[in-house]
Write an enzyme that holds these catalytic residues in place. Structure first.
Site, PDB file in Angstrom:
ATOM      1  N   CYS A  19       0.765  -1.074  -0.008  1.00  0.00           N
ATOM      2  CA  CYS A  19      -0.042   0.084  -0.056  1.00  0.00           C
ATOM      3  C   CYS A  19       0.776   1.307   0.109  1.00  0.00           C
ATOM      4  O   CYS A  19       0.379   2.236  -0.552  1.00  0.00           O
ATOM      5  CB  CYS A  19      -0.933   0.070   1.295  1.00  0.00           C
ATOM      6  SG  CYS A  19      -0.057  -0.052   2.874  1.00  0.00           S
ATOM      7  N   ASN A  20       1.997   1.192   0.444  1.00  0.00           N
ATOM      8  CA  ASN A  20       2.863   2.467   0.714  1.00  0.00           C
ATOM      9  C   ASN A  20       3.909   2.705  -0.351  1.00  0.00           C
ATOM     10  O   ASN A  20       4.620   3.639  -0.312  1.00  0.00           O
ATOM     11  CB  ASN A  20       3.459   2.598   2.141  1.00  0.00           C
ATOM     12  CG  ASN A  20       2.654   2.646   2.999  1.00  0.00           C
ATOM     13  OD1 ASN A  20       1.245   3.499   2.736  1.00  0.00           O
ATOM     14  ND2 ASN A  20       2.942   2.361   4.384  1.00  0.00           N
ATOM     15  N   ARG A  21       4.022   1.810  -1.449  1.00  0.00           N
ATOM     16  CA  ARG A  21       4.984   1.974  -2.360  1.00  0.00           C
ATOM     17  C   ARG A  21       4.720   1.030  -3.417  1.00  0.00           C
ATOM     18  O   ARG A  21       3.885   0.172  -3.515  1.00  0.00           O
ATOM     19  CB  ARG A  21       6.327   1.593  -1.666  1.00  0.00           C
ATOM     20  CG  ARG A  21       6.474   0.102  -1.485  1.00  0.00           C
ATOM     21  CD  ARG A  21       7.829  -0.297  -0.754  1.00  0.00           C
ATOM     22  NE  ARG A  21       7.991   0.221   0.529  1.00  0.00           N
ATOM     23  CZ  ARG A  21       8.749   0.976   0.719  1.00  0.00           C
ATOM     24  NH1 ARG A  21       9.604   1.655  -0.275  1.00  0.00           N
ATOM     25  NH2 ARG A  21       9.021   1.741   1.844  1.00  0.00           N
TER      26      ARG A  21
ATOM     27  N   SER B  70      10.104   1.928   5.914  1.00  0.00           N
ATOM     28  CA  SER B  70       8.611   2.096   5.829  1.00  0.00           C
ATOM     29  C   SER B  70       8.113   3.401   6.716  1.00  0.00           C
ATOM     30  O   SER B  70       8.715   3.841   7.521  1.00  0.00           O
ATOM     31  CB  SER B  70       8.086   0.922   6.730  1.00  0.00           C
ATOM     32  OG  SER B  70       8.230  -0.288   6.183  1.00  0.00           O
TER      33      SER B  70
ATOM     34  N   GLY C 175     -13.339  -5.611   4.924  1.00  0.00           N
ATOM     35  CA  GLY C 175     -12.344  -6.159   4.221  1.00  0.00           C
ATOM     36  C   GLY C 175     -11.598  -6.982   5.410  1.00  0.00           C
ATOM     37  O   GLY C 175     -11.309  -6.301   6.521  1.00  0.00           O
ATOM     38  N   ALA C 176     -11.770  -8.249   5.207  1.00  0.00           N
ATOM     39  CA  ALA C 176     -11.091  -9.366   6.438  1.00  0.00           C
ATOM     40  C   ALA C 176      -9.767  -9.880   5.796  1.00  0.00           C
ATOM     41  O   ALA C 176      -9.571 -10.968   6.169  1.00  0.00           O
ATOM     42  CB  ALA C 176     -12.129 -10.255   6.592  1.00  0.00           C
TER      43      ALA C 176
ATOM     44  N   MET D 108      -4.647  -6.812   6.524  1.00  0.00           N
ATOM     45  CA  MET D 108      -4.800  -5.723   7.152  1.00  0.00           C
ATOM     46  C   MET D 108      -5.893  -5.592   7.966  1.00  0.00           C
ATOM     47  O   MET D 108      -5.707  -4.877   8.979  1.00  0.00           O
ATOM     48  CB  MET D 108      -4.594  -4.644   5.765  1.00  0.00           C
ATOM     49  CG  MET D 108      -3.281  -4.645   4.994  1.00  0.00           C
ATOM     50  SD  MET D 108      -1.844  -3.821   5.992  1.00  0.00           S
ATOM     51  CE  MET D 108      -2.213  -1.990   5.627  1.00  0.00           C
ATOM     52  N   GLY D 109      -6.914  -6.011   7.321  1.00  0.00           N
ATOM     53  CA  GLY D 109      -8.191  -6.090   8.120  1.00  0.00           C
ATOM     54  C   GLY D 109      -8.076  -7.123   9.388  1.00  0.00           C
ATOM     55  O   GLY D 109      -8.858  -6.373  10.549  1.00  0.00           O
TER      56      GLY D 109
END
Length: 535
Positions: A131-133, A190, A272-273, A276-277
Site C-alpha cells: 500500500c505504501n510503495r 516504511s 475487508g477481512a 490488514m483487516g
C-alpha cells in the site's frame, strides 16, 4: 559486476538527465555506470525479399541478417553491463493520489513482470507493490534505455504524464538498489519504522516470481538475501518491539479523533477481512473494543478472525449489507483490494448522522491503495476521511527509539550487502571459467583421440584406456588450477575485483574466448526470439 570507468560520473549524469528521475543517495556515481551516448539500436531485424525470391530464401536471409545484427548489438552493448536497478515511488516521495494509479494488485504481479520483460532492454523484473510503495526491480541490458522504457511503461499504465511522474520517482542502481531493498525488507524505509508486514510482502515477490519465472538468478538471490537481512534486523536489534504497523496506526488515529470518553463505546465497522483487516480487528480488541462488525465477501475469513480473537464480539455482514452496516457505525475502517471507491460523496450524504456525543462526525479510516473512500467524502459535513498518508502524525510519536535501533540495523544490512556483492562478483567470472574449461576439454579430447589412433584401439585394454583418459584429465585440471584460482572473487582472498577482472580479460585474450561478447549475443538473441514468438 564491471570495474568503474573514468566516464562513470558523466554517464550517471546523462542517465538521470535522460530518465528525469532523482539521483541515488550515497554517491555521485555508481560503480557500474556505462558510458552513455550510444546510438539507439533496435533488436528487431527486418529483411524484405523481392517478389521473385522464394519464402525459404527470404527466411534464410533474415536468419543470416539477424545473426549479424546480434554481433553488432553485442559490440555496442559490451560496455553497458547488465545492471540491477530499482525505480519506483513510495509514501516518502509521492501522494496516495499518485500511488493508487500505479498500484499493482498481488495477483497481477506476474502479468506486470511479463510486460516489463517484454521491453527491449529489460532482461528480468520483479514488482513490489504494497500500500505504501510501488517499486520495480530489473536487470537491464542497457541502463539508459531500460530506465526510459520503464518510465514510459509506468506512464502508460497509470495515465500520468511521464514529465509529472518523474518528479516523484526515485532510482537506485546495483549496490544502491540492493541496499534499498534490504532496508525496505528490514522495515527501515516504511512509514512505520520496523513494521513487519513488509517482510511478508517481500517473501511473496519471491513466491510469485518462482511461479512466473521472471526473476532470474540475480533478482531472486537479491530478494532472498533481503529476506535474510530483514529477519536478522528484527531478531538482533528488536526494532519491531513496540513498533506500530499501518493497521495499528490506523486504530490509534481513529481513537485520537474520538472524544476520550467515547472511545470504547463507539460503533466500529471493518470492511475487508484480509491481512490488514485482521490486524485492525486485533488492535481494536487490544484497545478494549468489545464489538466489531466486519463486512466481507465470504464468511470464512470472518470466522477465522472470530476464532482467533475470543475476547471480542465479531459480527459478520455480507457485501450487500455494507451501506446498511455503515449507517449503524461511528467509525468505518476500509481495507479491500477494490479498484474503485466503495464510498463516494453521494454514499456519505445518504448515511444518517452519528451521535452528538461523538461530535456528530462519522470517521472513515481508509488504509487501502487504491483508496476505498473518495477524498470528497470529507466535503460532507458529518464525515471525515483519513488515508494512509494521514498516519504520519501517529507514527512520529514512537519514532525516536526505533531510529536508534535503525542505526544498529545498518551494520547488519552492510554485512548482508557485502555477502550479496561477493556472490554477484563471483558470478561475473563464471562464463569465462566455463568457456576456458570447455576449450581445454576440447583440446584434451582431440589430442587424446589422436594418441589412441596411433596406439591402436586393439592394443589397449579398457583399464589402460581409462587410465590414459584420467591422465589427460588430471593434466588439464592441474594446468587450469592456477589460472582459475586467479578468477575467484568470493572475498576469501586479498585480491580486488579489478584485479580479478583484469585476470579474466587476460585469459579471454590469450585463449580467444570472447566470453563477454558471447554472453551478450546470447542475451540479445534470446530477446529477439522471444519477441518473434509473441508476434
Amino acid at each position: 559486476m564491471a570495474s568503474t570507468s573514468t566516464a562513470s560520473a558523466t554517464a550517471m549524469a546523462g542517465a538521470f538527465a535522460a530518465a528525469g528521475v532523482n539521483k541515488p543517495r550515497g554517491s555521485a556515481a555508481c560503480p557500474r555506470v556505462p558510458a552513455g551516448g550510444r546510438q539507439r539500436l533496435s533488436c528487431v531485424v527486418r529483411c524484405d525479399a523481392g517478389p521473385g525470391v522464394p519464402a525459404q530464401m527470404a527466411a534464410m536471409a533474415a536468419s543470416v541478417a539477424a545473426l549479424e545484427q546480434f554481433k553488432i548489438s553485442a559490440d555496442r552493448y559490451m560496455k553497458e553491463k547488465s545492471s540491477i536497478a530499482v525505480i519506483g515511488l513510495s509514501i516518502h516521495t509521492a501522494p496516495v493520489e499518485m500511488r493508487e494509479k500505479l498500484a499493482v494488485a498481488e495477483e497481477l504481479w506476474p502479468r506486470a513482470v511479463a510486460e516489463l520483460t517484454n521491453l527491449n532492454h529489460i532482461e528480468k523484473a520483479a514488482v513490489l507493490s504494497p500500500c505504501n510503495r510501488m517499486e520495480i526491480y530489473v536487470v537491464a541490458l542497457s541502463w539508459n534505455r531500460g530506465i526510459r522504457e520503464i518510465v514510459d511503461w509506468m506512464s502508460m499504465k497509470s495515465g500520468i504524464p511521464a514529465v509529472e511522474l518523474r518528479e516523484h520517482l526515485f532510482m537506485f542502481r546495483d549496490s544502491d538498489a540492493t541496499r534499498h531493498l534490504f532496508e525496505v525488507s528490514s522495515g527501515l524505509d516504511s512509514l512505520v519504522l520496523g513494521e513487519g508486514q513488509i517482510l511478508a510482502q517481500v517473501k511473496q515477490v519471491v513466491r510469485s516470481g518462482q511461479n512466473s519465472g521472471g526473476l532470474g538468478k540475480n533478482i531472486d538471490r537479491m530478494f532472498k538475501d533481503a529476506i535474510t537481512a530483514g529477519k536478522r534486523v528484527r531478531s538482533e536489534t528488536n526494532i519491531s518491539c513496540g513498533a506500530v504497523s499501518v493497521s495499528s496506526a490506523a486504530v490509534e488515529l481513529a481513537l485520537m479523533k474520538l472524544p476520550k470518553s467515547e472511545c470504547l463505546s463507539a460503533r466500529m465497522l471493518l470492511i475487508g477481512a484480509g491481512k490488514m483487516g485482521r490486524l485492525v480487528a486485533k488492535h481494536l480488541a487490544a484497545k478494549g473494543c468489545k464489538k466489531v462488525v466486519i463486512v466481507n465477501r465470504s464468511v470464512e475469513r470472518v470466522d477465522a478472525i472470530r476464532e482467533e480473537m475470543q475476547g471480542i464480539e465479531i459480527v459478520y455482514r455480507s457485501l450487500t449489507e455494507m451501506y446498511e452496516a455503515a449507517a449503524d457505525a461511528d467509525v468505518v475502517f476500509t481495507s479491500t483490494s477494490s479498484e474503485s471507491p466503495l464510498f463516494t460523496k453521494e454514499h456519505a450524504e445518504a448515511l444518517p448522522p452519528v451521535s452528538g456525543a461523538l461530535g456528530g462526525v462519522r470517521l472513515f479510516v481508509d488504509i487501502s491503495v487504491p483508496r476505498n473512500v473518495s477524498a470528497c467524502v470529507s466535503d460532507v459535513g458529518h464525515a471525515r476521511v483519513y488515508n494512509v498518508d494521514d498516519l504520519k502524525e501517529v507514527v512520529e510519536a514512537n519514532k525516536e527509539d526505533r531510529l536508534r535501533k535503525a542505526m544498529e540495523a545498518q551494520t547488519i544490512i552492510s554485512e548482508e550487502l557485502k555477502r550479496f556483492e561477493a556472490w554477484r562478483d563471483s558470478m561475473e567470472t563464471v562464463p569465462t571459467i566455463k568457456k576456458l574449461r570447455s576449450y581445454a576439454d576440447r583440446v584434451r579430447a582431440s589430442e587424446l583421440d589422436k594418441c589412441l589412433q596411433k596406439i591402436g584401439e586393439d592394443a589397449l585394454t579398457k583399464k589402460m584406456r581409462r587410465s590414459i583418459e584420467q591422465l589427460s584429465t588430471g593434466i588439464v585440471n592441474r594446468l587450469l588450477h592456477g589460472p582459475l584460482q586467479h578468477l575467484r572473487c568470493d572475498g576469501t582472498d586479498n585480491r580486488t575485483l579489478d584485479e580479478t577482472l583484469e585476470n579474466m580479460h587476460a585469459l579471454n585474450r590469450m585463449f580467444g574466448l570472447d566470453t563477454e561478447k558471447a554472453v551478450m549475443e546470447q542475451k540479445i538473441k534470446t530477446k529477439v526470439e522471444k519477441q518473434k514468438t509473441q508476434n
